[in-house]
Motif scaffolding. Sequence first.
Motif, short mmCIF file in Angstrom:
data_model
loop_
_atom_site.label_atom_id
_atom_site.label_comp_id
_atom_site.label_asym_id
_atom_site.label_seq_id
_atom_site.Cartn_x
_atom_site.Cartn_y
_atom_site.Cartn_z
N LYS A 23 0.78 -1.17 -0.07
CA LYS A 23 0.06 0.03 -0.06
C LYS A 23 1.06 1.21 0.15
N LYS A 51 -9.05 3.05 -8.47
CA LYS A 51 -8.54 2.03 -9.18
C LYS A 51 -6.96 1.54 -8.40
N ARG A 52 -6.12 2.32 -7.79
CA ARG A 52 -4.95 2.11 -7.17
C ARG A 52 -5.22 1.27 -5.98
N ARG A 107 -6.25 -2.18 -6.76
CA ARG A 107 -5.07 -3.17 -7.11
C ARG A 107 -4.49 -3.73 -5.98
N THR A 108 -4.55 -3.06 -4.93
CA THR A 108 -3.60 -3.68 -3.70
C THR A 108 -4.39 -4.20 -2.82
N LYS A 109 -5.83 -4.63 -3.06
CA LYS A 109 -6.86 -5.34 -2.18
C LYS A 109 -6.68 -6.62 -1.79
N HIS A 126 -7.63 -10.94 -3.51
CA HIS A 126 -8.81 -11.23 -4.23
C HIS A 126 -10.03 -11.45 -3.38
N ARG A 175 -11.62 -7.83 -2.60
CA ARG A 175 -12.01 -7.26 -4.06
C ARG A 175 -13.32 -8.01 -4.04
#
Length: 169
Positions: A18, A141-142, A145-147, A149, A152
């Motif tokens: 992050k 969006k950023r 990306r770091t969330k 699976h 998300r």
Amino acid sequence: MPDRKTLQRVARDKREGKSPSTQAGEFVREEIDHIREGKHGARSPQQAIAIGLSKARRAGIDLKPPSPEKASASTRRKAERDYQRGHGRAAARGASRSRRTAFSRALKREPRESASPRALGVQARIAATRRSSSQRSAAAKRAARTKGHAKRSGTAMKAARTRASHRRT
């Protein structure tokens, strides 16, 4: 000195890739909690956030000082000093006892309402209006990306439930 739990959350955020501002957010959260617990107050939500960011820089988070167009010269100077201190390039000598006492007394006199959900909500909305929709979209969006699976997927299900509940009415 930051709480052990805060440092653990920061370490987890860093491992997950992050951004430095997200990592610094843990220090801001800690500061808000301190105000709510009654340890001290703050004149405004912005002051509470500034104290948290200062602690983050001093703790070694790679949060760069703000750019010249975003903050005053004195704010940038203080942020630069905190950043240097957290990265071992400045004397780590703390303030004198009398100065520390004056600092804490001044903060204790400040109101606690600045950390209320309503005050923070107003601050968040004002901050969001300063950013364009493309900036807000890029930030989302950023974050996605770091969330990971599982998170998300959970977020998608929550969004679907929200959409469904809005459709019924």
